[in-house]
Enzyme design. Structure first.
Site, mmCIF file in Angstrom:
data_model
loop_
_atom_site.group_PDB
_atom_site.id
_atom_site.type_symbol
_atom_site.label_atom_id
_atom_site.label_comp_id
_atom_site.label_asym_id
_atom_site.label_seq_id
_atom_site.Cartn_x
_atom_site.Cartn_y
_atom_site.Cartn_z
ATOM 1 N N ASP A 77 0.832 -1.204 0.000
ATOM 2 C CA ASP A 77 0.000 0.000 0.000
ATOM 3 C C ASP A 77 0.861 1.246 0.000
ATOM 4 O O ASP A 77 2.070 1.206 0.267
ATOM 5 C CB ASP A 77 -0.936 0.014 1.205
ATOM 6 C CG ASP A 77 -0.187 0.016 2.531
ATOM 7 O OD1 ASP A 77 0.791 -0.737 2.654
ATOM 8 O OD2 ASP A 77 -0.580 0.761 3.463
ATOM 9 N N GLU A 144 0.081 -1.350 5.570
ATOM 10 C CA GLU A 144 1.128 -0.979 6.530
ATOM 11 C C GLU A 144 0.938 0.451 7.016
ATOM 12 O O GLU A 144 1.176 0.753 8.188
ATOM 13 C CB GLU A 144 2.502 -1.140 5.864
ATOM 14 C CG GLU A 144 3.689 -0.957 6.807
ATOM 15 C CD GLU A 144 4.211 0.477 6.864
ATOM 16 O OE1 GLU A 144 5.056 0.757 7.727
ATOM 17 O OE2 GLU A 144 3.755 1.326 6.060
#
Length: 487
Positions: A77, A144
């Site tokens: 991400d 994350e």
């Protein structure tokens, strides 16, 4: 330099493909599908766990079958931030990159090199047939940036390697061997809106152009926080003039970024409006002088705006007083000399959002010492509770403690010296790495983290220093070649 000249070509080609794929935190479905199809199309063992983490396994090259297994890990991400006036749909549009001297950056948005460049290195390694290595497991975690929920949701046994190299660091030549733990604090002020009497003038103030940055790794750089600055002005104003009313306060977007811009709407008695404008200009001048080294592009505006119902007076007052009082920035420095004066404990007031009946504040606390993390959270919570707010602390994530005896640290250090003729810096980082969570599930896993040089991550100024990608790539390949045999 043009994009066709970027080296290593295989890594930058993979990164370009990754930046065509929307991958906002918590909405990584397209990236997960891409990685799954990529691994299967290359004939590699590919699995997706219940959380959405992807693992792609590749066997050893001839002659390296007896080496220990290495896990390479990056998060899929990216933080999706943009300039105020830049138009993009992060759920559907690609990131547009360009070269600026020795740097790769993006048009009006975050670049996504945090941690797309780590993912690109993993894919380039998996695709290569001319690199010597033992068995490898390439792991791509999700989410994350907004809570490490991918690593949190990973079950023990998903990874099976002996060593782990996290490719999510931002300073070439620095090898990270520990990280801070962290927790978020969410604060809510409930209120009723009321109408102001006649004779009031509505004003909208905006501050933008701050540098911002990562609330962990950049917290020691003394950069301005838009929320704290706007709060300071409001505190000054309500103490100077009777009857000032607050209608809106909005600033910041991500829990892990120092807010770069923000705005508020206030109603002031008509006879003091010119005084408030003058105060705003004086305040702007003083603050620009305070931050003349770190934040040189501040833009301050104040203009009339439409009337609207305001927040009830006592709640607004409590909120503004709490903003003035709450701790922000560095709280403590690490005492361990091995960590070389690194920030130990900090807090960042990250975002404020005003809705019809609620002000919501998010702050993030970090520490390498978990008892001090608890204390920092308690300090933030106490300030807002005294102001009458509801306070909720997240469970957070643990610190990754420095390993005193590490074979992987030795191998990585020796490989770096052999390549570049100098020793790398071995240090901790005041940011959350997934290694902290992995250390709980895999207590015997030997880990390090390194990566190419990035600057201004989590902001639209994010940039990647191109020559350092080749350096990290060479370092990674020599490290893999130097992994010892199984005992």
């Amino acid at each position: 330099m043009n994009k066709s000249e970027l080296k290593p070509a295989a890594v930058f080609e993979e990164f370009a493909k990754i930046n065509q794929i929307p991958r906002p935190s918590k909405r990584e479905e397209k990236m997960i599908a891409y990685l799954k199809e990529w691994g299967e199309s290359h004939g590699l063992d590919t699995k997706v766990d219940e959380t959405g983490n992807v693992i792609i396994r590749k066997g050893a090259t001839p002659g390296y079958e007896d080496r220990k297994t290495v896990i390479l890990q990056s998060h899929m991400d990216m933080v999706c931030d943009k300039l105020v006036d830049y138009e993009i749909d992060f759920d559907n549009d690609p990131i547009k990159t360009y070269i600026d001297g020795e740097w790769l950056t993006a048009e009006g948005t975050t670049l996504g090199a945090d941690d797309g460049i780590g993912c690109a290195m993993e894919l380039a390694l998996l695709a290569a047939n001319d690199i010597e290595h033992g068995p490898i497991e390439c792991v791509f975690t999700r989410d994350e940036e907004t809570g490490l929920s991918g690593a949190e949701g990973m079950k023990a046994g998903f990874m099976t390697g002996d060593y782990l190299i996290n490719l999510d660091s931002e300073d070439e030549g620095e090898i990270f061997i520990s990280c801070a733990g962290g927790r978020n604090t969410t604060v809510k002020f409930d209120f009723q809106r009321t109408e102001v009497p006649t004779g009031y003038f509505f004003m909208r103030a905006q501050l933008k152009g701050l540098v911002g940055g990562h609330s962990g790794d950049d917290i020691n750089k003394q950069r301005a926080n838009a929320i704290k600055l706007l709060g300071r002005f409001l505190y000054q104003t309500i103490n100077k003039y009777e009857g000032v009313r607050l209608a809106q306060f909005n600033s910041g977007k991500m829990h892990n970024a120092i807010p770069r811009d923000g705005s508020f709407v206030i109603a002031v008695p008509h006879d003091v409006k010119e005084n408030v404008k003058a105060d705003w200009n004086i305040f702007a001048s003083l603050v620009e002088e305070e931050f003349c080294v770190t934040d040189t592009q501040m833009v301050w505006t104040m203009e009339s705006t439409d009337a609207e119902p305001v927040i009830e007076a006592q709640v607004a007052r409590n909120f503004i007083f709490a903003l003035q009082a709450v701790d922000n920035g560095i709280y403590a420095i690490c005492q361990d000399p091995a960590l070389n004066g690194m920030v130990e404990t900090s807090s960042n007031i990250a975002s404020i959002e005003t809705s019809e009946k609620e002000i919501k504040i998010v702050a993030s606390q970090r520490s390498n010492v978990m008892s001090n993390l608890d204390n920092m959270c308690a300090t933030i919570g106490a300030c807002f509770r005294l102001a009458g707010a509801e306070v909720i602390h997240s469970d957070g994530y643990p610190a990754w403690k420095m390993r005193s005896h590490s074979d992987l640290q030795r191998i990585v250090k020796e490989s770096y010296v052999k390549l570049f003729g100098k020793e790398p810096i071995m240090r901790g980082i005041h940011a959350g790495l997934e290694c902290g969570l992995f250390s709980e599930r895999y207590p015997n896993l030997d880990m390090v983290s390194f990566g190419p040089t990035l600057r201004f991550v989590h902001t639209p100024e994010e940039r990647l220093l191109i020559p350092t990608v080749q350096m990290v790539w060479d370092h990674l390949l020599l490290t893999l070649k130097s992994i010892p045999r199984k005992s």
